[in-house]
Enzyme design. Structure first.
Site, short mmCIF file in Angstrom:
data_model
loop_
_atom_site.label_atom_id
_atom_site.label_comp_id
_atom_site.label_asym_id
_atom_site.label_seq_id
_atom_site.Cartn_x
_atom_site.Cartn_y
_atom_site.Cartn_z
CG HIS A 62 -1.86 -1.14 1.25
ND1 HIS A 62 -1.80 -2.12 2.21
CD2 HIS A 62 -2.88 -1.47 0.42
CE1 HIS A 62 -2.76 -3.01 1.97
NE2 HIS A 62 -3.42 -2.64 0.90
CE1 TYR A 132 -2.75 0.40 8.81
CE2 TYR A 132 -3.22 -1.78 9.70
CZ TYR A 132 -3.46 -0.78 8.77
OH TYR A 132 -4.43 -0.96 7.81
#
Length: 139
Positions: A62, A132
């Site tokens: 990503h 995260y």
């Protein structure tokens, strides 16, 4: 907290400094002062949680471009992952190079992913869960 530089400028592995006693341990996941001392991001706008049910689940790579480029701080809470970053900064001496590390619920190591890096991971065990922190909103 212990900050370990990798071969990619701005990318770190972050390890907890555990204070242990008979009850277990205490450690900081994040400390603004310690991150500032390393010149790292201290502003987080999202905290994301991801569960991969199957071993071998691939997530990523990503990447978000400016003005929505992200910094991430990734930690495996359950199971284990092979976590990878790729430097996509055109002007970087490590442009196109990558770094990977095994993050587990046992080693509690975190990956600091700077702006301009692609990020992804593959689960190494069933029911692997990660948490995260992200510095910018999903775009």
């Amino acid at each position: 907290m212990k900050f370990e530089k990798t071969n990619l400028k701005g990318n770190f592995l972050v390890n907890l400094e555990k204070k242990e006693d008979s009850r277990g341990f205490f450690a900081r996941y994040f400390c603004e002062n310690e991150f500032l001392a390393q010149g790292l991001n201290t502003r987080w706008v999202q905290i994301n949680n991801s569960l991969s049910k199957d071993e071998g689940t691939l997530r990523g790579l990503h990447f978000q471009r400016e003005p929505n480029a992200e910094v991430k701080l990734v930690r495996c809470l359950k199971g284990s992952i092979w976590d990878v970053v790729v430097d996509l900064r055109d002007s970087s001496e490590s442009f196109g190079k990558w770094f990977g590390a095994k993050l587990t619920d046992k080693n509690r190591t975190m990956m600091y992913v700077p702006k301009g890096f692609a990020h992804g991971f593959i689960s190494l065990e069933p029911n692997t869960e990660i948490l995260y922190l992200v510095s910018d909103f999903y775009s």
